[in-house]
Scaffold this motif. Sequence first.
Motif, PDB file in Angstrom:
ATOM      1  N   ASN A 118     -28.300  15.611 -14.172  1.00 21.65           N
ATOM      2  CA  ASN A 118     -27.806  14.611 -15.189  1.00 21.65           C
ATOM      3  C   ASN A 118     -26.782  14.907 -15.659  1.00 21.65           C
ATOM      4  O   ASN A 118     -25.601  14.142 -15.953  1.00 21.65           O
ATOM      5  CB  ASN A 118     -28.981  14.751 -16.456  1.00 21.65           C
ATOM      6  N   PHE A 119     -26.157  16.240 -15.694  1.00 24.45           N
ATOM      7  CA  PHE A 119     -24.998  16.608 -15.961  1.00 24.45           C
ATOM      8  C   PHE A 119     -24.024  16.069 -15.013  1.00 24.45           C
ATOM      9  O   PHE A 119     -22.755  15.761 -15.334  1.00 24.45           O
ATOM     10  CB  PHE A 119     -24.619  18.052 -16.035  1.00 24.45           C
ATOM     11  N   MET A 120     -24.249  16.096 -13.615  1.00 30.26           N
ATOM     12  CA  MET A 120     -23.133  15.555 -12.686  1.00 30.26           C
ATOM     13  C   MET A 120     -22.960  14.108 -12.503  1.00 30.26           C
ATOM     14  O   MET A 120     -21.908  13.532 -12.076  1.00 30.26           O
ATOM     15  CB  MET A 120     -23.580  16.227 -11.317  1.00 30.26           C
ATOM     16  N   ILE A 121     -24.003  13.420 -12.986  1.00 33.38           N
ATOM     17  CA  ILE A 121     -24.264  11.901 -12.550  1.00 33.38           C
ATOM     18  C   ILE A 121     -22.935  11.280 -13.549  1.00 33.38           C
ATOM     19  O   ILE A 121     -22.272  10.529 -12.968  1.00 33.38           O
ATOM     20  CB  ILE A 121     -25.398  11.406 -13.146  1.00 33.38           C
ATOM     21  N   GLY A 122     -22.642  11.801 -14.998  1.00 30.82           N
ATOM     22  CA  GLY A 122     -21.574  11.287 -15.466  1.00 30.82           C
ATOM     23  C   GLY A 122     -20.243  11.231 -14.754  1.00 30.82           C
ATOM     24  O   GLY A 122     -19.313  10.343 -14.677  1.00 30.82           O
ATOM     25  N   VAL A 123     -20.031  12.611 -14.286  1.00 25.74           N
ATOM     26  CA  VAL A 123     -18.725  12.763 -13.854  1.00 25.74           C
ATOM     27  C   VAL A 123     -18.622  11.790 -12.302  1.00 25.74           C
ATOM     28  O   VAL A 123     -17.648  11.208 -12.021  1.00 25.74           O
ATOM     29  CB  VAL A 123     -18.613  14.163 -13.261  1.00 25.74           C
ATOM     30  N   THR A 124     -19.720  11.852 -11.388  1.00 27.65           N
ATOM     31  CA  THR A 124     -19.647  11.063 -10.390  1.00 27.65           C
ATOM     32  C   THR A 124     -19.401   9.627 -10.689  1.00 27.65           C
ATOM     33  O   THR A 124     -18.732   9.003  -9.760  1.00 27.65           O
ATOM     34  CB  THR A 124     -21.177  11.312  -9.807  1.00 27.65           C
ATOM     35  N   ALA A 125     -20.274   9.161 -11.496  1.00 31.42           N
ATOM     36  CA  ALA A 125     -20.016   7.814 -11.944  1.00 31.42           C
ATOM     37  C   ALA A 125     -18.607   7.550 -12.476  1.00 31.42           C
ATOM     38  O   ALA A 125     -17.964   6.329 -12.206  1.00 31.42           O
ATOM     39  CB  ALA A 125     -21.112   7.402 -13.058  1.00 31.42           C
ATOM     40  N   ALA A 126     -17.907   8.211 -13.111  1.00 32.69           N
ATOM     41  CA  ALA A 126     -16.597   8.269 -13.759  1.00 32.69           C
ATOM     42  C   ALA A 126     -15.628   7.878 -12.526  1.00 32.69           C
ATOM     43  O   ALA A 126     -14.809   7.202 -12.597  1.00 32.69           O
ATOM     44  CB  ALA A 126     -16.139   9.270 -14.548  1.00 32.69           C
ATOM     45  N   ALA A 127     -15.821   8.585 -11.264  1.00 35.56           N
ATOM     46  CA  ALA A 127     -15.026   8.568 -10.146  1.00 35.56           C
ATOM     47  C   ALA A 127     -15.122   7.148  -9.742  1.00 35.56           C
ATOM     48  O   ALA A 127     -13.932   6.758  -9.328  1.00 35.56           O
ATOM     49  CB  ALA A 127     -15.361   9.740  -9.141  1.00 35.56           C
ATOM     50  N   SER A 128     -16.100   6.476  -9.386  1.00 40.08           N
ATOM     51  CA  SER A 128     -16.213   5.459  -8.863  1.00 40.08           C
ATOM     52  C   SER A 128     -15.748   4.457  -9.950  1.00 40.08           C
ATOM     53  O   SER A 128     -15.188   3.405  -9.612  1.00 40.08           O
ATOM     54  CB  SER A 128     -17.562   4.983  -8.265  1.00 40.08           C
ATOM     55  N   ALA A 129     -16.218   4.495 -11.264  1.00 45.56           N
ATOM     56  CA  ALA A 129     -15.931   3.315 -12.275  1.00 45.56           C
ATOM     57  C   ALA A 129     -14.397   3.456 -12.475  1.00 45.56           C
ATOM     58  O   ALA A 129     -13.903   2.148 -12.788  1.00 45.56           O
ATOM     59  CB  ALA A 129     -16.512   4.045 -13.808  1.00 45.56           C
TER      60      ALA A 129
END
Lengths: 129, 278
Positions: free
Chosen positions: B203-214
């Motif tokens: 869950n912690f990683m999901i935000g950073v991953t999504a920010a990279a593609s966003a």
Amino acid sequence: MTMKPLNDERVEGLIANLLRAGVVIAALVVIGGAVPYLAEHPWAHVSYRAFHGEPNELKAVHEIIPNAFSGNPRGIMQLGLLLLIATPIARVVFSAGAFAVEGDRMYVGFTLIVLAVLLYSLFGSFLIA
Amino acid sequence: MNVLEFTFLVWAGSLVAGFLGALTGLGGGVVLVPLLTIFFHVDLRYAIGASLVSVIATSSGSAAAYVKEGFSNIRIGMFLEIATTIGALLGAYLTVKVPANAIAIIFGIVLLYSAYVSRRTRPRTDVEQPPDPLATKLKMNGSFPDTSGVRQYNVYNVPSGFGVMFIAGTLSGLLGIGSGALKVVAMDQAMKIPFKVSTTTSNFMIGVTAAASAGVYLSRGYIDPSLAMPVMIGVLMGSLLGTRVLVKTQTKRLRLVFSVVIVLLGLEMMFKGLTGGL
């Protein structure tokens, strides 16, 4: 002055607060743009069936900010979304600092790689195009 | 539809998606893109952009609740984020190259797989092994609070976990989802990380991953504020409500219902992709 030692648990607590604050601020800015947006043309027809792409003032970071401050409702909402995208980036910056304070050079390095990828994603397309 | 109707209906749909996603632990992001494309006839790229934004919001918003429990491991998370963010960049660039129909078919497959993973019970043989030298060098072995005090754990198979994370990141960027199911598989199955640690770290990683593609989606003009606004607010409110209720309700039947919904949406996305209906 007494400071609690910067251990992993304390860092995680600080990160959690940072993330929550970022989301709350982003949501408030988005709502701040949503109210005038909905009031402006509530009955206008809307369709997202065809893709047009957003104009420059809603996609380039350096144009979103002045556009929002000029009071354009869609610009304000987009600034809120930009703040939301910036929240995990702020978290990574904070982690790099925390690893540096702990003296963990290896993880400072890993964190800076992640930060570089994130910054490239936000600004990189302007370097190429 | 006019602006008010559209905004309200998208907000309500996102609220339900976020609520069920949090309540069942399956994530609301996975149903948002099918919801927007199938029921609101939103162009696939706009839908992915709006979904990514909501993924960041829910991941960051719920981090506080998870962190308090002391299960997540920031070193494992940060190291694997190298793989997920680079994968996410690749995925976001692929969105332009891959035809919409192919994306719809891949989406359908991922939906079916997510439903399958959520139904399967995890048979795991925890044999006592000596600590993995690479994981030890990367300082990944850790501990977490357990009913019987503090439990130590070791991490294994770092390269294969890293590889699966790269794929998870690519799918996240291509489809606008959190890829939580795949992230947990990488950590839980491949790296032998205890389930509680892998779910919270994921869950912690999901935000950073999504920010990279966003970031890529935003700078390409795929994120429309008027569409992303009701999606973000709806999913955020729904998931906050969901985590509140979570403690009190029996979620087993709800998980089953939501899995069935995911399967149906997956089949519909594949059908639309095959018939060119998107």
